[in-house]
Scaffold this active site. Structure first.
Site, PDB file in Angstrom:
ATOM      1  N   LYS A 722     186.550 106.240  19.461  1.00 49.06           N
ATOM      2  CA  LYS A 722     187.834 105.603  19.207  1.00 49.06           C
ATOM      3  C   LYS A 722     188.760 106.656  18.601  1.00 49.06           C
ATOM      4  O   LYS A 722     188.319 107.514  17.856  1.00 49.06           O
ATOM      5  CB  LYS A 722     187.685 104.421  18.232  1.00 49.06           C
ATOM      6  CG  LYS A 722     186.824 103.272  18.755  1.00 49.06           C
ATOM      7  CD  LYS A 722     186.718 102.172  17.712  1.00 49.06           C
ATOM      8  CE  LYS A 722     185.907 100.982  18.214  1.00 49.06           C
ATOM      9  NZ  LYS A 722     185.813  99.905  17.184  1.00 49.06           N
ATOM     10  N   GLY A 725     193.874 109.867  15.695  1.00 52.34           N
ATOM     11  CA  GLY A 725     195.169 110.456  15.401  1.00 52.34           C
ATOM     12  C   GLY A 725     196.066 109.578  14.549  1.00 52.34           C
ATOM     13  O   GLY A 725     196.883 110.076  13.782  1.00 52.34           O
ATOM     14  N   GLU A 726     195.912 108.262  14.665  1.00 57.78           N
ATOM     15  CA  GLU A 726     196.844 107.367  13.982  1.00 57.78           C
ATOM     16  C   GLU A 726     196.217 106.503  12.891  1.00 57.78           C
ATOM     17  O   GLU A 726     196.890 106.117  11.930  1.00 57.78           O
ATOM     18  CB  GLU A 726     197.544 106.491  15.028  1.00 57.78           C
ATOM     19  CG  GLU A 726     198.664 107.260  15.696  1.00 57.78           C
ATOM     20  CD  GLU A 726     198.893 106.907  17.160  1.00 57.78           C
ATOM     21  OE1 GLU A 726     200.058 106.743  17.529  1.00 57.78           O
ATOM     22  OE2 GLU A 726     197.929 106.823  17.930  1.00 57.78           O
TER      23      GLU A 726
END
Length: 759
Positions: A722, A725-726
């Site tokens: 998964k 980055g965020e």
């Protein structure tokens, strides 16, 4: 029973599963040496050939009106100035008034077209391009170009000033779920309730590297474009559409990017300017934006959320209402997934969500790290904290009490959800059981100390992608895809997957990206690159394995004559029997005996939508924060952060940790520092520099602890990963806000939390 006992905390922390020779290991970046030695070139650093020209963009000083006159004679009289492009002399182009067709998620409406009209739609709009033999000359000549304007007096900027114009979008990129139950009635009948408004203003991306495009004009009239972008195919598609070029006539290259954060998802106007000038002058042209101009295109939209929550006396959620108002431009409808989180994160049978847009005389907002998620979760998680305090329940226990076992928005189970374990491990590491429930009661010297918690959530998506792989007879593997590396470590993790899958050393793998001639991949955004391109890399290497094994079986006196692929091991550039490692063939031997110098495969990886659509797929986190607030000055320092993240399989623990660390730092920035100030009279952002647009520095960052909670998910993609980055930024601002309340007893509901709001 203590809260930690309820959580089931043991003395032993679970570690993420380490699998394989390379996957799961903390491997340093393969491109690290190139970056620290300066060998990694960025868009503005390519100077191929001689005689490159330089462009300087002139920006509009007014926010709304028309250009009535242009005088460029004095600029053009300067020796070395070749042209000044304005709306008066730009030729007709191939495009029409249509939405961008080259994005994964275009906003609706009519996109802004540079130099195509005398109309001014926003402050700092690009209105001219000066081309000269040097950058300094182009910049000087820009001061000699004179414009006259007709200024329109009616100027609509400022979200809260224009709420009366709010309207539902014609088409929402993230459709708002229909109401379930009767939220208004449930709220009225709730014993414990809160009704508050939460606001955050404009934020700008501000990566270190300026947006730049270097266009090399070839002898055959073909363009090689070095562009700062999060997707070379996106930039290529834009250029093709605008100028009527073919793929062969416009190659886009972007091997490195000095930060994007979403600003590079849409082609920015320097790309258009540089290509326009190059085609007209038949010369190579470079255009670089200034720091001030970096504030002239998309930003995180200002957003106001009015949230009402109701609960029983025991703390069970009974009603959730979230009415959101966010800005868009007058020419496009930009939407984000802001309110949907409020109907998904906690178990509640009565939910009403609404999202309206307020058109303003500004440029269209743009996706910015965790767009919508960091916004929606900030307001929701502060509201949940307020409700927990009002109910007299520990904020962490309140979240567990209302834990959602399924996604009620979609009425689907989660593909995996180890959020309970995030709460457990994060609470233990942080020492949450020692928290004094009374706000403003903990003093350390002159500092009030507060602890806060919040939940994080982000999508776990996979997109279609292609990859190509070639294995040469000397055992060297080259894998390629047109994806990007915006600083996230794409080069490294793709190299890991390829090496692990085929059984070669990482030193023998070369991963190529950032070139429009390479196999198709989507934009790097949405935290989907590892799941998307990584799956394509694994698939193409698996296909190489199958081809190589088929060849090995045909080799004379092959030890694998009666074996199947599952009976052998690929490792150390060899194929060997699982049951007898002495029975093996090297890759080189197989190809030499098969009389081939190399083998290659080119494949497309597609998400298994039939299976994936049966589930709700998300990454989760639990953020714990300690703040210290000077009780005389009101200054806030984040002294400790623990972020426990469940993100499926972790490919590289070092680069993954870096991604979460970066998100946390930005969360601190969002909560305490970042604030783009608008002059409502002139429609102009006033602090368009890094001296006055505050971001954290080293002194603002203290102890940060990242925990990767073990999570297995065979639904989300073949790698079970998964995106990271965020998720690192989501929930951080809320946890800080909640900690500030716990420290001071004062609730601040608009970001950033500045000292004047606490004094």
């Amino acid at each position: 029973m203590s809260l930690l006992q309820k959580l089931g905390v043991s003395a032993e922390n679970l570690a993420p599963e380490i699998t394989g020779k390379y996957i799961g290991k903390p491997i340093s970046r393969v491109d690290g040496r190139a970056k620290v030695t300066g060998n990694a070139k960025y868009a503005a650093e390519f100077n191929i050939g001689t005689g490159i020209l330089y462009g300087y963009v002139i920006s509009s000083p007014i926010a709304k009106g028309k250009i009535t006159a242009v005088n460029a004679r004095q600029a053009l009289s300067q020796k070395g100035v070749l042209n000044v492009f304005t709306h008066e002399n730009v030729p007709g182009l191939a495009w029409f008034d249509r939405s961008y067709q080259d994005q994964d998620a275009p906003p609706g409406g009519s996109p802004f077209r540079p130099l195509q009209s005398d109309e001014i739609l926003f402050s700092q709009q690009p209105i001219a391009l000066v081309i000269a033999e040097t950058f300094e000359l182009a910049r000087y000549a820009s001061t000699l170009v004179h414009f006259e304007y007709e200024v329109k007096e009616e100027l609509n900027v400022g979200l809260e000033l224009n709420l009366y114009k709010a309207k539902k979008p014609k088409k929402h990129r993230f459709p708002v779920p229909k109401p379930r139950g009767d939220a208004e009635k449930a709220l009225a009948g709730s014993v414990v309730k809160i009704e508050e408004a939460y606001y955050h203003g404009y934020e700008h991306h501000n990566p270190m590297e300026m947006f730049a495009s270097t266009v090399i004009y070839g002898d055959d009239d073909r363009l090689t474009i070095y562009d700062k972008t999060q997707g070379v195919l996106n930039s290529q598609s834009y250029v093709k559409s605008v100028f009527g070029l073919s793929e062969d006539e416009a190659r886009v290259i972007s091997p490195f990017m000095g930060g994007g954060f979403g600003a590079g998802l849409r082609p920015q106007y320097q790309l258009y300017m540089a290509v326009l000038a190059s085609l007209e002058l038949k010369r190579s042209v470079k255009v670089v934006l200034t720091r001030q101009q970096m504030f002239s295109f998309g930003h995180r939209p200002a957003t106001l959320q009015k949230i009402s929550l109701g609960a029983s006396a025991e703390g069970k959620l009974q009603a959730v209402i979230n009415r959101c108002y966010s800005e868009t431009s007058t020419f496009e409808e930009y939407t984000e997934n802001v309110v949907n989180w409020s109907g998904q994160m906690y178990q509640c049978d009565n939910v009403m969500l609404d999202h309206k847009l307020v058109p303003l005389d500004l440029f269209t907002p743009l996706d910015m790290r965790a767009p919508g998620g960091v916004t929606g979760m900030y307001a929701l998680e502060v509201a949940i904290d307020e409700l927990a305090v009002k109910a007299g329940i520990d904020p962490l226990e309140f979240r567990l009490l209302n834990y959602a076992e399924k996604d009620q928005n979609l009425d689907k189970p989660f593909s995996s959800k180890e959020l309970r374990e995030c709460y457990r491990q994060g609470a233990e590491r942080f020492g949450w059981n020692k928290r004094n429930p009374e706000a403003g009661a903990t003093l350390e010297g002159n500092n009030l100390v507060g602890w806060g918690v919040a939940t994080g959530c982000w999508e776990a998506n996979q997109m279609p992608s292609r990859a190509k792989a070639m294995l040469s007879a000397d055992g060297k593997l080259t894998v390629s895809s047109a994806t990007a590396d915006i600083g996230t470590g794409t080069y490294t993790v793709m190299t890991q997957v390829a090496a692990e899958t085929l059984g070669v050393a990482m030193e023998d793998v070369l991963f190529k990206l950032g070139d429009s001639v390479l196999p198709m991949s989507p934009l790097q955004g949405g935290s989907w690159t590892m799941a998307t391109v990584g799956s394509a890399v694994k698939l193409v290497c698996d296909q190489l394995k199958a081809k190589l094994f088929k060849m090995a079986k045909k080799v004379e006196n092959s030890p694998f004559g009666n074996s199947k692929e599952e009976d052998v091991v690929f490792a150390d550039r060899c194929i060997s029997l699982k049951e007898d490692a002495q029975q093996y063939l090297t890759f080189t031997e197989i190809m030499r005996k098969s009389k081939v110098n190399y083998i290659e495969e080119d494949t497309t990886s597609l998400p298994n939508m039939l299976e994936q659509n049966e589930y709700s797929r998300f990454t989760h986190s639990a953020v714990f924060v300690e703040v210290k607030v000077d009780q005389d000055l009101g200054t806030v320092h984040v002294s400790r952060v623990v972020n426990a993240v469940a993100a499926g399989r972790i490919i590289n623990t070092k680069t993954s940790r870096s991604q979460v660390l970066g998100g946390i730092v930005w969360g601190i920035s969002m909560a305490l520092h970042e604030d783009t100030v608008m002059d409502d009279n002139f429609g102009r952002f006033m602090n368009t520099n890094l001296a006055e647009y505050h971001v954290p520095v080293n002194a603002d960052i203290n102890d940060i602890d990242v925990i990767f909670v073990e999570e297995h998910d065979d639904i989300v993609n073949p790698l079970g990963v998964k995106g990271l980055g965020e998720i690192g930024i989501v929930g951080v601002a809320a946890a800080i806000s909640n900690a500030v309340y716990h420290a001071t007893g004062k609730r601040v509901r608009d970001l950033p939390i500045q000292l004047d709001k606490l004094l």
